[in-house]
Structure formats: C-alpha cells, structure tokens
Design a protein around this motif. Structure first.
Motif, PDB file in Angstrom:
ATOM      1  N   MET A   1      80.022  77.840  46.148  1.00  0.00           N
ATOM      2  CA  MET A   1      80.148  77.357  44.795  1.00  0.00           C
ATOM      3  C   MET A   1      81.478  76.627  44.620  1.00  0.00           C
ATOM      4  N   THR A   2      82.549  77.193  45.159  1.00  0.00           N
ATOM      5  CA  THR A   2      83.847  76.549  45.069  1.00  0.00           C
ATOM      6  C   THR A   2      83.821  75.204  45.780  1.00  0.00           C
ATOM      7  N   ARG A   3      83.122  75.162  46.884  1.00  0.00           N
ATOM      8  CA  ARG A   3      83.027  73.910  47.637  1.00  0.00           C
ATOM      9  C   ARG A   3      82.338  72.825  46.810  1.00  0.00           C
ATOM     10  N   SER A   4      81.292  73.199  46.071  1.00  0.00           N
ATOM     11  CA  SER A   4      80.589  72.236  45.218  1.00  0.00           C
ATOM     12  C   SER A   4      81.507  71.679  44.139  1.00  0.00           C
ATOM     13  N   VAL A   5      82.315  72.535  43.551  1.00  0.00           N
ATOM     14  CA  VAL A   5      83.243  72.098  42.508  1.00  0.00           C
ATOM     15  C   VAL A   5      84.284  71.152  43.091  1.00  0.00           C
ATOM     16  N   ILE A   6      84.800  71.467  44.261  1.00  0.00           N
ATOM     17  CA  ILE A   6      85.808  70.605  44.895  1.00  0.00           C
ATOM     18  C   ILE A   6      85.203  69.250  45.243  1.00  0.00           C
ATOM     19  N   VAL A   7      83.971  69.239  45.760  1.00  0.00           N
ATOM     20  CA  VAL A   7      83.308  67.978  46.090  1.00  0.00           C
ATOM     21  C   VAL A   7      83.095  67.154  44.825  1.00  0.00           C
ATOM     22  N   LEU A   8      82.634  67.797  43.748  1.00  0.00           N
ATOM     23  CA  LEU A   8      82.398  67.085  42.495  1.00  0.00           C
ATOM     24  C   LEU A   8      83.700  66.503  41.947  1.00  0.00           C
ATOM     25  N   LEU A   9      84.763  67.268  41.969  1.00  0.00           N
ATOM     26  CA  LEU A   9      86.053  66.769  41.481  1.00  0.00           C
ATOM     27  C   LEU A   9      86.575  65.619  42.339  1.00  0.00           C
TER      28      LEU A   9
ATOM     29  N   VAL B   1      76.706  62.407  36.958  1.00  0.00           N
ATOM     30  CA  VAL B   1      76.634  63.485  37.930  1.00  0.00           C
ATOM     31  C   VAL B   1      77.126  64.738  37.247  1.00  0.00           C
ATOM     32  N   GLY B   2      76.604  65.884  37.636  1.00  0.00           N
ATOM     33  CA  GLY B   2      77.018  67.112  36.991  1.00  0.00           C
ATOM     34  C   GLY B   2      76.712  68.343  37.814  1.00  0.00           C
ATOM     35  N   LEU B   3      77.290  69.444  37.376  1.00  0.00           N
ATOM     36  CA  LEU B   3      77.115  70.729  38.028  1.00  0.00           C
ATOM     37  C   LEU B   3      77.026  71.777  36.930  1.00  0.00           C
TER      38      LEU B   3
END
Length: 58
Positions: A1-9, A54-56
């Motif tokens: 989950m943290t990885r997804s947030v870092i990729v999105l940012l 794009v969103g999460l």
C-alpha cells in the motif's frame, strides 16, 4: 500500500511539470458512511488536469 502511494505521488510530481499540457492538480476526498453494518470511513487521493484523472482509494 505504501508503495502505491509513493508511485502515485511520484507520477503526480512528474506530471505536474506541465511540459506540454496543463499541470495536474492534486485532489483529495474523505467520507464517513453509516449503514446497517456500522460505521465505515474512506479516503482518496489523486490528481487531475481536467481531461485525465488518476487516483487511489484508501
């Protein structure tokens, strides 16, 4: 989950440069739902430039 947030940012930061198109604007959303199964919360982050989004959802 943290990885997804870092990729999105990271993608948001790179897209915000706006080399050829308008820059992306960050978006955010939070909510509380009350129903027969109890109370639940949700949150979302993303970016949009009006045409593309794009969103999460967390």
């Amino acid at each position: 989950m943290t990885r997804s947030v870092i990729v999105l940012l990271t993608l948001t930061y790179v897209a915000a440069c706006g080399a050829n198109d308008p820059p992306f604007r960050p978006t955010g959303d939070t909510g509380v739902n009350i129903g027969p199964n109890g109370v639940s919360t949700n949150a979302g982050v993303g970016a949009t430039n009006g045409t593309f989004s794009v969103g999460l959802i967390l």
